[in-house]
Design a protein around this motif. Structure first.
Motif, PDB file in Angstrom:
ATOM      1  N   GLY A  10       0.831  -1.196   0.000  1.00  0.00           N
ATOM      2  CA  GLY A  10       0.000   0.000   0.000  1.00  0.00           C
ATOM      3  C   GLY A  10       0.863   1.243   0.000  1.00  0.00           C
ATOM      4  O   GLY A  10       2.071   1.180  -0.248  1.00  0.00           O
ATOM      5  N   LEU A  11       0.217   2.358   0.305  1.00  0.00           N
ATOM      6  CA  LEU A  11       0.920   3.642   0.343  1.00  0.00           C
ATOM      7  C   LEU A  11       1.455   3.871   1.753  1.00  0.00           C
ATOM      8  O   LEU A  11       0.700   3.805   2.725  1.00  0.00           O
ATOM      9  CB  LEU A  11      -0.038   4.752  -0.053  1.00  0.00           C
ATOM     10  N   VAL A  12       2.748   4.134   1.849  1.00  0.00           N
ATOM     11  CA  VAL A  12       3.400   4.330   3.140  1.00  0.00           C
ATOM     12  C   VAL A  12       4.240   5.593   3.064  1.00  0.00           C
ATOM     13  O   VAL A  12       4.865   5.864   2.025  1.00  0.00           O
ATOM     14  CB  VAL A  12       4.317   3.133   3.494  1.00  0.00           C
ATOM     15  N   GLN A  13       4.271   6.330   4.141  1.00  0.00           N
ATOM     16  CA  GLN A  13       5.094   7.540   4.154  1.00  0.00           C
ATOM     17  C   GLN A  13       6.554   7.202   4.377  1.00  0.00           C
ATOM     18  O   GLN A  13       6.897   6.189   5.004  1.00  0.00           O
ATOM     19  CB  GLN A  13       4.605   8.483   5.255  1.00  0.00           C
ATOM     20  N   ASP A  14       7.401   8.044   3.839  1.00  0.00           N
ATOM     21  CA  ASP A  14       8.839   7.906   4.043  1.00  0.00           C
ATOM     22  C   ASP A  14       9.138   7.818   5.541  1.00  0.00           C
ATOM     23  O   ASP A  14       8.648   8.635   6.316  1.00  0.00           O
ATOM     24  CB  ASP A  14       9.541   9.114   3.429  1.00  0.00           C
ATOM     25  N   GLY A  15       9.915   6.788   5.921  1.00  0.00           N
ATOM     26  CA  GLY A  15      10.222   6.562   7.327  1.00  0.00           C
ATOM     27  C   GLY A  15       9.221   5.686   8.046  1.00  0.00           C
ATOM     28  O   GLY A  15       9.435   5.332   9.209  1.00  0.00           O
ATOM     29  N   GLY A  16       8.164   5.321   7.361  1.00  0.00           N
ATOM     30  CA  GLY A  16       7.114   4.510   7.961  1.00  0.00           C
ATOM     31  C   GLY A  16       7.404   3.022   7.883  1.00  0.00           C
ATOM     32  O   GLY A  16       8.487   2.599   7.470  1.00  0.00           O
ATOM     33  N   SER A  17       6.403   2.231   8.273  1.00  0.00           N
ATOM     34  CA  SER A  17       6.542   0.780   8.318  1.00  0.00           C
ATOM     35  C   SER A  17       5.397   0.102   7.584  1.00  0.00           C
ATOM     36  O   SER A  17       4.326   0.680   7.426  1.00  0.00           O
ATOM     37  CB  SER A  17       6.551   0.288   9.768  1.00  0.00           C
ATOM     38  N   ALA A  18       5.642  -1.123   7.174  1.00  0.00           N
ATOM     39  CA  ALA A  18       4.616  -1.955   6.557  1.00  0.00           C
ATOM     40  C   ALA A  18       4.999  -3.403   6.785  1.00  0.00           C
ATOM     41  O   ALA A  18       6.178  -3.728   6.946  1.00  0.00           O
ATOM     42  CB  ALA A  18       4.489  -1.663   5.071  1.00  0.00           C
ATOM     43  N   LYS A  19       3.994  -4.264   6.787  1.00  0.00           N
ATOM     44  CA  LYS A  19       4.235  -5.694   6.954  1.00  0.00           C
ATOM     45  C   LYS A  19       3.578  -6.442   5.809  1.00  0.00           C
ATOM     46  O   LYS A  19       2.375  -6.319   5.595  1.00  0.00           O
ATOM     47  CB  LYS A  19       3.674  -6.191   8.284  1.00  0.00           C
ATOM     48  N   LEU A  20       4.377  -7.175   5.087  1.00  0.00           N
ATOM     49  CA  LEU A  20       3.891  -7.990   3.988  1.00  0.00           C
ATOM     50  C   LEU A  20       3.728  -9.431   4.447  1.00  0.00           C
ATOM     51  O   LEU A  20       4.511  -9.913   5.280  1.00  0.00           O
ATOM     52  CB  LEU A  20       4.863  -7.941   2.812  1.00  0.00           C
ATOM     53  N   SER A  21       2.740 -10.105   3.882  1.00  0.00           N
ATOM     54  CA  SER A  21       2.528 -11.520   4.167  1.00  0.00           C
ATOM     55  C   SER A  21       2.382 -12.283   2.861  1.00  0.00           C
ATOM     56  O   SER A  21       1.944 -11.728   1.851  1.00  0.00           O
ATOM     57  CB  SER A  21       1.269 -11.717   5.015  1.00  0.00           C
ATOM     58  N   CYS A  22       2.746 -13.544   2.909  1.00  0.00           N
ATOM     59  CA  CYS A  22       2.612 -14.416   1.741  1.00  0.00           C
ATOM     60  C   CYS A  22       2.123 -15.776   2.220  1.00  0.00           C
ATOM     61  O   CYS A  22       2.724 -16.364   3.120  1.00  0.00           O
ATOM     62  CB  CYS A  22       3.948 -14.551   1.032  1.00  0.00           C
ATOM     63  N   VAL A  23       1.045 -16.231   1.610  1.00  0.00           N
ATOM     64  CA  VAL A  23       0.523 -17.564   1.900  1.00  0.00           C
ATOM     65  C   VAL A  23       0.868 -18.480   0.742  1.00  0.00           C
ATOM     66  O   VAL A  23       0.618 -18.138  -0.422  1.00  0.00           O
ATOM     67  CB  VAL A  23      -1.005 -17.535   2.089  1.00  0.00           C
ATOM     68  N   ALA A  24       1.426 -19.630   1.062  1.00  0.00           N
ATOM     69  CA  ALA A  24       1.824 -20.590   0.041  1.00  0.00           C
ATOM     70  C   ALA A  24       0.947 -21.833   0.114  1.00  0.00           C
ATOM     71  O   ALA A  24       0.546 -22.268   1.197  1.00  0.00           O
ATOM     72  CB  ALA A  24       3.287 -20.980   0.230  1.00  0.00           C
ATOM     73  N   SER A  25       0.646 -22.398  -1.054  1.00  0.00           N
ATOM     74  CA  SER A  25      -0.105 -23.652  -1.108  1.00  0.00           C
ATOM     75  C   SER A  25       0.423 -24.484  -2.256  1.00  0.00           C
ATOM     76  O   SER A  25       1.144 -23.987  -3.131  1.00  0.00           O
ATOM     77  CB  SER A  25      -1.604 -23.386  -1.271  1.00  0.00           C
ATOM     78  N   GLY A  26       0.048 -25.784  -2.260  1.00  0.00           N
ATOM     79  CA  GLY A  26       0.482 -26.662  -3.330  1.00  0.00           C
ATOM     80  C   GLY A  26       1.923 -27.111  -3.215  1.00  0.00           C
ATOM     81  O   GLY A  26       2.524 -27.564  -4.194  1.00  0.00           O
ATOM     82  N   MET A  27       2.485 -26.987  -2.026  1.00  0.00           N
ATOM     83  CA  MET A  27       3.875 -27.378  -1.805  1.00  0.00           C
ATOM     84  C   MET A  27       4.026 -27.801  -0.350  1.00  0.00           C
ATOM     85  O   MET A  27       3.194 -27.475   0.486  1.00  0.00           O
ATOM     86  CB  MET A  27       4.808 -26.199  -2.088  1.00  0.00           C
ATOM     87  N   LYS A  28       5.104 -28.542  -0.075  1.00  0.00           N
ATOM     88  CA  LYS A  28       5.414 -28.897   1.314  1.00  0.00           C
ATOM     89  C   LYS A  28       6.194 -27.729   1.904  1.00  0.00           C
ATOM     90  O   LYS A  28       7.429 -27.690   1.854  1.00  0.00           O
ATOM     91  CB  LYS A  28       6.204 -30.199   1.360  1.00  0.00           C
ATOM     92  N   PHE A  29       5.432 -26.798   2.452  1.00  0.00           N
ATOM     93  CA  PHE A  29       5.984 -25.506   2.836  1.00  0.00           C
ATOM     94  C   PHE A  29       7.161 -25.639   3.783  1.00  0.00           C
ATOM     95  O   PHE A  29       8.192 -24.999   3.603  1.00  0.00           O
ATOM     96  CB  PHE A  29       4.885 -24.660   3.482  1.00  0.00           C
ATOM     97  N   SER A  30       7.027 -26.476   4.806  1.00  0.00           N
ATOM     98  CA  SER A  30       8.079 -26.557   5.830  1.00  0.00           C
ATOM     99  C   SER A  30       9.390 -27.104   5.282  1.00  0.00           C
ATOM    100  O   SER A  30      10.445 -26.938   5.910  1.00  0.00           O
ATOM    101  CB  SER A  30       7.608 -27.417   6.999  1.00  0.00           C
TER     102      SER A  30
END
Length: 121
Positions: A10-30
């Motif tokens: 998304g839109l974040v200001q300079d010096g700010g923070s963000a957290k991205l997430s990714c969900v995986a499927s169709g694989m042995k994730f571990s």
């Protein structure tokens, strides 16, 4: 079929923070090392961070000390906590399963749609 779904941009200001997430499927994730990549305007896709099956992390020099990657094998997710964001961090961020060879991460070839991070000054 491997599927990867990134979210959290998304839109974040300079010096700010963000957290991205990714969900995986169709694989042995571990059993797979994972990585975050980004494509910034005018540049090729580059690796941001990687995490081994054991939780060991490695970061590109341009994000060291600012970004933290983690994984949750119970949820098949990897996260990227991004702090002190700069305008040059603007880009589309992707997660990928990778092969670790000699300490380096090589993407296995499946990609999600990515999530756009736009850092405004």
């Amino acid at each position: 079929q491997v599927q990867l779904a990134e979210s959290g941009g998304g839109l974040v200001q300079d010096g700010g923070s963000a957290k991205l997430s990714c969900v995986a499927s169709g694989m042995k994730f571990s059993l797979n090392a994972m990585a975050w990549y980004r494509q910034v305007p005018g540049k090729q896709r580059e690796m941001v961070a990687s995490i081994t099956t054991g939780g060991g992390t490695k970061y590109a020099d341009f994000v060291k000390g600012r970004f933290t990657m983690s994984r949750d094998n119970a949820k098949n997710t990897v996260d990227l906590q991004m702090n002190n964001l700069r305008s040059e961090d603007t880009g589309v961020y992707y997660c990928a399963a990778v092969n670790m060879i000699g300490g380096y991460a090589f993407p296995q070839g499946d990609w999600g749609k990515g999530t756009l991070v736009n850092v405004s000054s």
